[in-house]
Design a protein around this motif. Structure first.
Motif, PDB file in Angstrom:
ATOM      1  N   THR A 216      30.223  -2.430 -19.122  1.00  0.00           N
ATOM      2  CA  THR A 216      28.767  -2.370 -18.986  1.00  0.00           C
ATOM      3  C   THR A 216      28.241  -1.263 -19.931  1.00  0.00           C
ATOM      4  N   PRO A 217      26.970  -1.385 -20.370  1.00  0.00           N
ATOM      5  CA  PRO A 217      26.484  -0.501 -21.436  1.00  0.00           C
ATOM      6  C   PRO A 217      26.639   0.999 -21.166  1.00  0.00           C
ATOM      7  N   GLY A 218      26.316   1.463 -19.955  1.00  0.00           N
ATOM      8  CA  GLY A 218      26.368   2.898 -19.668  1.00  0.00           C
ATOM      9  C   GLY A 218      27.765   3.462 -19.867  1.00  0.00           C
ATOM     10  N   THR A 219      28.755   2.801 -19.256  1.00  0.00           N
ATOM     11  CA  THR A 219      30.138   3.301 -19.350  1.00  0.00           C
ATOM     12  C   THR A 219      30.658   3.171 -20.781  1.00  0.00           C
ATOM     13  N   VAL A 220      30.340   2.045 -21.449  1.00  0.00           N
ATOM     14  CA  VAL A 220      30.822   1.866 -22.828  1.00  0.00           C
ATOM     15  C   VAL A 220      30.235   2.960 -23.731  1.00  0.00           C
ATOM     16  N   LEU A 221      28.961   3.283 -23.521  1.00  0.00           N
ATOM     17  CA  LEU A 221      28.336   4.329 -24.344  1.00  0.00           C
ATOM     18  C   LEU A 221      29.048   5.666 -24.115  1.00  0.00           C
ATOM     19  N   ASP A 222      29.378   5.964 -22.850  1.00  0.00           N
ATOM     20  CA  ASP A 222      30.124   7.192 -22.550  1.00  0.00           C
ATOM     21  C   ASP A 222      31.477   7.177 -23.251  1.00  0.00           C
ATOM     22  N   TRP A 223      32.162   6.029 -23.183  1.00  0.00           N
ATOM     23  CA  TRP A 223      33.493   5.933 -23.791  1.00  0.00           C
ATOM     24  C   TRP A 223      33.433   6.099 -25.310  1.00  0.00           C
ATOM     25  N   CYS A 224      32.305   5.646 -25.911  1.00  0.00           N
ATOM     26  CA  CYS A 224      32.174   5.736 -27.378  1.00  0.00           C
ATOM     27  C   CYS A 224      31.683   7.124 -27.796  1.00  0.00           C
ATOM     28  N   ALA A 225      30.554   7.552 -27.189  1.00  0.00           N
ATOM     29  CA  ALA A 225      29.860   8.736 -27.699  1.00  0.00           C
ATOM     30  C   ALA A 225      30.324  10.033 -27.052  1.00  0.00           C
ATOM     31  N   LYS A 226      30.389  10.057 -25.713  1.00  0.00           N
ATOM     32  CA  LYS A 226      30.679  11.315 -25.021  1.00  0.00           C
ATOM     33  C   LYS A 226      32.179  11.585 -24.975  1.00  0.00           C
ATOM     34  N   LEU A 227      32.942  10.592 -24.500  1.00  0.00           N
ATOM     35  CA  LEU A 227      34.368  10.823 -24.259  1.00  0.00           C
ATOM     36  C   LEU A 227      35.241  10.476 -25.469  1.00  0.00           C
ATOM     37  N   LYS A 228      34.661   9.750 -26.423  1.00  0.00           N
ATOM     38  CA  LYS A 228      35.353   9.373 -27.671  1.00  0.00           C
ATOM     39  C   LYS A 228      36.669   8.623 -27.426  1.00  0.00           C
ATOM     40  N   PHE A 229      36.694   7.789 -26.391  1.00  0.00           N
ATOM     41  CA  PHE A 229      37.873   6.952 -26.145  1.00  0.00           C
ATOM     42  C   PHE A 229      37.928   5.818 -27.168  1.00  0.00           C
ATOM     43  N   ILE A 230      36.738   5.386 -27.625  1.00  0.00           N
ATOM     44  CA  ILE A 230      36.646   4.264 -28.560  1.00  0.00           C
ATOM     45  C   ILE A 230      36.056   4.776 -29.865  1.00  0.00           C
ATOM     46  N   ASP A 231      36.645   4.362 -30.983  1.00  0.00           N
ATOM     47  CA  ASP A 231      36.048   4.682 -32.277  1.00  0.00           C
ATOM     48  C   ASP A 231      35.256   3.453 -32.734  1.00  0.00           C
ATOM     49  N   PRO A 232      33.910   3.493 -32.626  1.00  0.00           N
ATOM     50  CA  PRO A 232      33.116   2.295 -32.946  1.00  0.00           C
ATOM     51  C   PRO A 232      33.342   1.793 -34.372  1.00  0.00           C
ATOM     52  N   LYS A 233      33.761   2.684 -35.284  1.00  0.00           N
ATOM     53  CA  LYS A 233      33.983   2.261 -36.686  1.00  0.00           C
ATOM     54  C   LYS A 233      35.144   1.276 -36.797  1.00  0.00           C
ATOM     55  N   LYS A 234      36.037   1.308 -35.800  1.00  0.00           N
ATOM     56  CA  LYS A 234      37.213   0.429 -35.869  1.00  0.00           C
ATOM     57  C   LYS A 234      36.993  -0.902 -35.158  1.00  0.00           C
ATOM     58  N   ILE A 235      35.777  -1.093 -34.633  1.00  0.00           N
ATOM     59  CA  ILE A 235      35.493  -2.342 -33.909  1.00  0.00           C
ATOM     60  C   ILE A 235      35.222  -3.468 -34.903  1.00  0.00           C
ATOM     61  N   LYS A 236      36.006  -4.558 -34.771  1.00  0.00           N
ATOM     62  CA  LYS A 236      35.834  -5.703 -35.687  1.00  0.00           C
ATOM     63  C   LYS A 236      34.875  -6.732 -35.103  1.00  0.00           C
ATOM     64  N   VAL A 237      34.903  -6.885 -33.761  1.00  0.00           N
ATOM     65  CA  VAL A 237      34.018  -7.873 -33.124  1.00  0.00           C
ATOM     66  C   VAL A 237      33.223  -7.170 -32.030  1.00  0.00           C
ATOM     67  N   PHE A 238      31.903  -7.275 -32.118  1.00  0.00           N
ATOM     68  CA  PHE A 238      31.032  -6.707 -31.096  1.00  0.00           C
ATOM     69  C   PHE A 238      30.252  -7.857 -30.450  1.00  0.00           C
ATOM     70  N   VAL A 239      30.405  -8.016 -29.129  1.00  0.00           N
ATOM     71  CA  VAL A 239      29.733  -9.124 -28.430  1.00  0.00           C
ATOM     72  C   VAL A 239      28.716  -8.552 -27.448  1.00  0.00           C
ATOM     73  N   LEU A 240      27.508  -9.063 -27.527  1.00  0.00           N
ATOM     74  CA  LEU A 240      26.466  -8.709 -26.552  1.00  0.00           C
ATOM     75  C   LEU A 240      26.245  -9.946 -25.690  1.00  0.00           C
ATOM     76  N   ASP A 241      26.937  -9.986 -24.557  1.00  0.00           N
ATOM     77  CA  ASP A 241      26.843 -11.169 -23.684  1.00  0.00           C
ATOM     78  C   ASP A 241      25.504 -11.135 -22.943  1.00  0.00           C
ATOM     79  N   GLU A 242      24.967 -12.302 -22.639  1.00  0.00           N
ATOM     80  CA  GLU A 242      23.681 -12.396 -21.940  1.00  0.00           C
ATOM     81  C   GLU A 242      22.659 -11.513 -22.649  1.00  0.00           C
ATOM     82  N   ALA A 243      22.566 -11.668 -23.973  1.00  0.00           N
ATOM     83  CA  ALA A 243      21.733 -10.765 -24.776  1.00  0.00           C
ATOM     84  C   ALA A 243      20.275 -10.760 -24.325  1.00  0.00           C
ATOM     85  N   ASP A 244      19.782 -11.907 -23.842  1.00  0.00           N
ATOM     86  CA  ASP A 244      18.380 -11.937 -23.402  1.00  0.00           C
ATOM     87  C   ASP A 244      18.166 -11.009 -22.213  1.00  0.00           C
TER      88      ASP A 244
END
Ligand code: ATP
Length: 261
Positions: A216-244
């Motif tokens: 979910t967006p809140g936790t993913v943002l924490d994992w990317c920005a605050k906790l740096k568990f994910i390096d967004p530069k290395k993401i090849k596929v980004f999916v926004l499910d239920e984008a509407d």
């Protein structure tokens, strides 16, 4: 650039959604309820939020009904032969040149041929160089299966870090989509999945070796920005499910755009 045009498209959609929701709020303001009370704009906004939650809940309900109550591959086969059905297809999964393990996973799920949206979207999602895609089709036509297949196809198993990131509007939908990833990837056991959802607490400074992250967006943002568990530069596929639903939900809209950028 592809990323810029995606962001531009999101900006345009946001602007359209904002002006639409303003109109709705104005309309609500002057409407008295059954007790004759005129709603304040705050109350109208709450109703709007509730509506979006309803849409996410409805989507989850549809998925649960389909996965738990309907289990009939013959029915799907018949629909796929009916040209008026959204599941109608003339193509085969072989033509998509999927990895053999994925083809096995697809067939094990009872999918004989791609649905219409899959037939159209998968070649674009699997194209080289990668392309951005916004896909819209009615509920139950195979969008989730399509983007799951695209994520699984793009993963490089030997590279032990998150390569695909999928955002879902709710915890429950994230778990549902995770189930599809697990089912479809079951003949590719080296592919690993992590859930970035509330309750999944990791140690600060820890690195994630899973190839796909769904959350979910809140936790993913924490994992990317605050906790740096994910390096967004290395993401090849980004999916926004239920984008509407995501774009129409204020908090999710901001978080999703920050993650994408
Ligand atoms: N090619 C296919 N052949 C047979 N069944 C399929 C195929 N693709 C998807 N399905 C099945 O159809 C159902 C709906 O698929 P899916 O959940 O991917 O649709 P969706 O468009 O994402 O739905 P929603 O809009 O509700 O999220 C699921 O039970 C899925 O397993």
């Amino acid at each position: 650039m592809a990323t810029d045009s995606w962001a531009l498209a999101v900006d345009e959609q946001e602007a359209a959604v904002k002006s639409m929701s303003n109109l709705q709020i104005k309309e609500e303001k002057v409407k008295p309820d059954t007790n004759g009370v005129i709603k304040t704009s705050a109350a109208a906004e709450k109703t709007d939020e509730e509506e979006k939650e309803d849409r996410a809940a409805q989507s989850l309900l549809n998925k649960l009904i389909r996965s738990n109550l309907v289990d009939n591959t013959n029915q799907v086969e018949v629909l796929q032969r009916d040209p008026s059905s959204p599941l109608y297809s003339v193509k085969s999964f072989e033509e998509l040149r999927l990895k053999p393990q994925l083809l096995q996973g697809v067939y094990a799920m009872g999918f004989n041929r791609p649905s219409k949206i899959q037939e159209n979207a998968l070649p674009m999602m699997l194209a080289e160089p990668p392309q951005n895609l916004i896909a819209q089709s009615q509920s139950g036509t195979g969008k989730t299966a399509a983007f799951v297949l695209a994520m699984l196809s793009r993963v490089e198993p030997a590279e032990r870090y998150p390569q695909c990131l999928c955002l879902s509007p709710t915890y429950e939908l994230a778990l549902q989509t995770g189930k599809v990833i697990e089912q479809m990837g079951k003949f590719h056991p080296e592919l690993k999945l992590a859930y970035a959802v509330r309750g999944n607490k990791l140690e600060r400074g820890q690195k994630i070796s899973e190839h796909i992250v769904i959350g979910t967006p809140g936790t993913v943002l924490d994992w990317c920005a605050k906790l740096k568990f994910i390096d967004p530069k290395k993401i090849k596929v980004f999916v926004l499910d239920e984008a509407d639903v995501m774009i129409a939900t204020q908090g999710h809209q901001d978080q999703s755009i920050r993650i994408q950028r």
